[in-house]
Design a protein around this motif. Structure first.
Motif, PDB file in Angstrom:
ATOM      1  N   ALA A  63       0.848  -1.196   0.000  1.00 52.31           N
ATOM      2  CA  ALA A  63       0.000   0.000   0.000  1.00 52.31           C
ATOM      3  C   ALA A  63       0.881   1.243   0.000  1.00 52.31           C
ATOM      4  O   ALA A  63       1.885   1.307   0.702  1.00 52.31           O
ATOM      5  N   ASN A  64       0.487   2.205  -0.782  1.00 51.72           N
ATOM      6  CA  ASN A  64       1.239   3.448  -0.874  1.00 51.72           C
ATOM      7  C   ASN A  64       0.449   4.667  -0.400  1.00 51.72           C
ATOM      8  O   ASN A  64       0.955   5.790  -0.462  1.00 51.72           O
ATOM      9  N   ALA A  65      -0.779   4.447   0.048  1.00 50.75           N
ATOM     10  CA  ALA A  65      -1.613   5.566   0.478  1.00 50.75           C
ATOM     11  C   ALA A  65      -2.688   5.077   1.435  1.00 50.75           C
ATOM     12  O   ALA A  65      -2.929   3.876   1.569  1.00 50.75           O
ATOM     13  N   ARG A  66      -3.304   6.043   2.089  1.00 48.10           N
ATOM     14  CA  ARG A  66      -4.480   5.787   2.928  1.00 48.10           C
ATOM     15  C   ARG A  66      -5.613   6.653   2.422  1.00 48.10           C
ATOM     16  O   ARG A  66      -5.431   7.828   2.143  1.00 48.10           O
ATOM     17  N   GLU A  67      -6.777   6.043   2.339  1.00 49.79           N
ATOM     18  CA  GLU A  67      -7.995   6.768   2.013  1.00 49.79           C
ATOM     19  C   GLU A  67      -8.722   7.003   3.334  1.00 49.79           C
ATOM     20  O   GLU A  67      -9.083   6.039   4.015  1.00 49.79           O
ATOM     21  N   GLN A  68      -8.879   8.257   3.707  1.00 53.00           N
ATOM     22  CA  GLN A  68      -9.510   8.596   4.984  1.00 53.00           C
ATOM     23  C   GLN A  68     -10.853   9.262   4.709  1.00 53.00           C
ATOM     24  O   GLN A  68     -10.918  10.253   3.979  1.00 53.00           O
ATOM     25  N   GLU A  69     -11.921   8.702   5.278  1.00 50.24           N
ATOM     26  CA  GLU A  69     -13.262   9.243   5.118  1.00 50.24           C
ATOM     27  C   GLU A  69     -13.832   9.588   6.486  1.00 50.24           C
ATOM     28  O   GLU A  69     -13.678   8.833   7.446  1.00 50.24           O
ATOM     29  N   VAL A  70     -14.495  10.728   6.535  1.00 49.81           N
ATOM     30  CA  VAL A  70     -14.962  11.293   7.802  1.00 49.81           C
ATOM     31  C   VAL A  70     -16.380  11.828   7.624  1.00 49.81           C
ATOM     32  O   VAL A  70     -16.724  12.352   6.561  1.00 49.81           O
ATOM     33  N   GLU A  71     -17.173  11.703   8.680  1.00 43.41           N
ATOM     34  CA  GLU A  71     -18.496  12.325   8.702  1.00 43.41           C
ATOM     35  C   GLU A  71     -18.474  13.464   9.712  1.00 43.41           C
ATOM     36  O   GLU A  71     -17.976  13.302  10.833  1.00 43.41           O
ATOM     37  N   ILE A  72     -19.002  14.594   9.293  1.00 44.73           N
ATOM     38  CA  ILE A  72     -19.096  15.767  10.164  1.00 44.73           C
ATOM     39  C   ILE A  72     -20.570  16.153  10.277  1.00 44.73           C
ATOM     40  O   ILE A  72     -21.215  16.458   9.276  1.00 44.73           O
ATOM     41  N   LYS A  73     -21.084  16.096  11.498  1.00 43.97           N
ATOM     42  CA  LYS A  73     -22.465  16.509  11.757  1.00 43.97           C
ATOM     43  C   LYS A  73     -22.420  17.890  12.390  1.00 43.97           C
ATOM     44  O   LYS A  73     -21.622  18.137  13.297  1.00 43.97           O
ATOM     45  N   PHE A 103     -23.095  15.905   0.925  1.00 45.58           N
ATOM     46  CA  PHE A 103     -23.562  16.961   1.811  1.00 45.58           C
ATOM     47  C   PHE A 103     -25.076  16.892   1.870  1.00 45.58           C
ATOM     48  O   PHE A 103     -25.747  16.880   0.836  1.00 45.58           O
ATOM     49  N   ASP A 104     -25.612  16.835   3.072  1.00 42.28           N
ATOM     50  CA  ASP A 104     -27.050  16.748   3.261  1.00 42.28           C
ATOM     51  C   ASP A 104     -27.467  17.774   4.301  1.00 42.28           C
ATOM     52  O   ASP A 104     -27.104  17.666   5.468  1.00 42.28           O
ATOM     53  N   GLY A 105     -28.200  18.759   3.855  1.00 41.64           N
ATOM     54  CA  GLY A 105     -28.687  19.735   4.817  1.00 41.64           C
ATOM     55  C   GLY A 105     -28.575  21.145   4.306  1.00 41.64           C
ATOM     56  O   GLY A 105     -28.207  21.353   3.184  1.00 41.64           O
ATOM     57  N   PRO A 106     -28.902  22.085   5.143  1.00 39.06           N
ATOM     58  CA  PRO A 106     -29.453  21.895   6.479  1.00 39.06           C
ATOM     59  C   PRO A 106     -30.930  21.485   6.444  1.00 39.06           C
ATOM     60  O   PRO A 106     -31.683  21.951   5.616  1.00 39.06           O
ATOM     61  N   LYS A 107     -31.250  20.612   7.358  1.00 38.41           N
ATOM     62  CA  LYS A 107     -32.617  20.140   7.573  1.00 38.41           C
ATOM     63  C   LYS A 107     -32.892  20.194   9.064  1.00 38.41           C
ATOM     64  O   LYS A 107     -31.966  20.166   9.865  1.00 38.41           O
ATOM     65  N   VAL A 108     -34.155  20.215   9.422  1.00 37.20           N
ATOM     66  CA  VAL A 108     -34.512  20.231  10.843  1.00 37.20           C
ATOM     67  C   VAL A 108     -34.335  18.829  11.411  1.00 37.20           C
ATOM     68  O   VAL A 108     -34.881  17.859  10.891  1.00 37.20           O
ATOM     69  N   ASP A 109     -33.539  18.728  12.481  1.00 38.07           N
ATOM     70  CA  ASP A 109     -33.329  17.467  13.196  1.00 38.07           C
ATOM     71  C   ASP A 109     -34.593  17.183  13.999  1.00 38.07           C
ATOM     72  O   ASP A 109     -35.009  18.001  14.827  1.00 38.07           O
TER      73      ASP A 109
END
Length: 129
Positions: A63-73, A103-109
């Motif tokens: 492996a020569n790389a890392r794929e980093q995925e993140v969720e931000i609420k 990207f999803d929002g803004p919506k009422v939680d």
């Protein structure tokens, strides 16, 4: 440095985001929101969680790389200018190599009746960077 902590530290120290995070402590958390802050609706709150951190870009069975995925609420304080905040947030994340892929929002939680957005970001970080 852990990539989730890197994101938090970037957001905490970003001058363009400071108007939305004027409280102490900054309402930017990794992994979970401490119980004493969950009910705060008067400030913008951000929760950063990892989705994946996988090895990729194989060459010669290595492996020569890392794929980093993140969720931000993001739970917005009342009367936030969403678009200005989101542009400033995106610029801060791009500065450390992350790009939005959802990207999803803004919506009422429905739980707390606050406006909420969910942003998913990713970056590829190559060995040695």
């Amino acid at each position: 440095m852990n990539y989730l902590t890197e994101i938090r530290d970037t957001l905490v120290s970003n001058s363009k985001l400071s108007e939305w995070f004027a409280t102490d402590p900054k309402m930017i958390f990794v992994g979970n929101i401490p119980p004493k802050y969950i009910e705060r609706k008067d400030v913008t709150t951000v929760l950063i969680t990892g989705l994946s951190n996988t090895f990729t870009a194989y060459g010669g069975n290595t492996a020569n790389a890392r794929e980093q995925e993140v969720e931000i609420k993001i739970w917005y304080a009342p009367n936030v200018a969403f678009e200005r905040f989101e542009w400033a947030l995106n610029e801060a994340l791009e500065h450390i190599g992350f790009r939005a892929f959802s990207f999803d929002g803004p919506k009422v939680d429905e739980e707390n009746k606050q406006n909420k957005s969910i942003l998913q970001i990713r970056r590829t970080k190559f060995k040695g960077e």
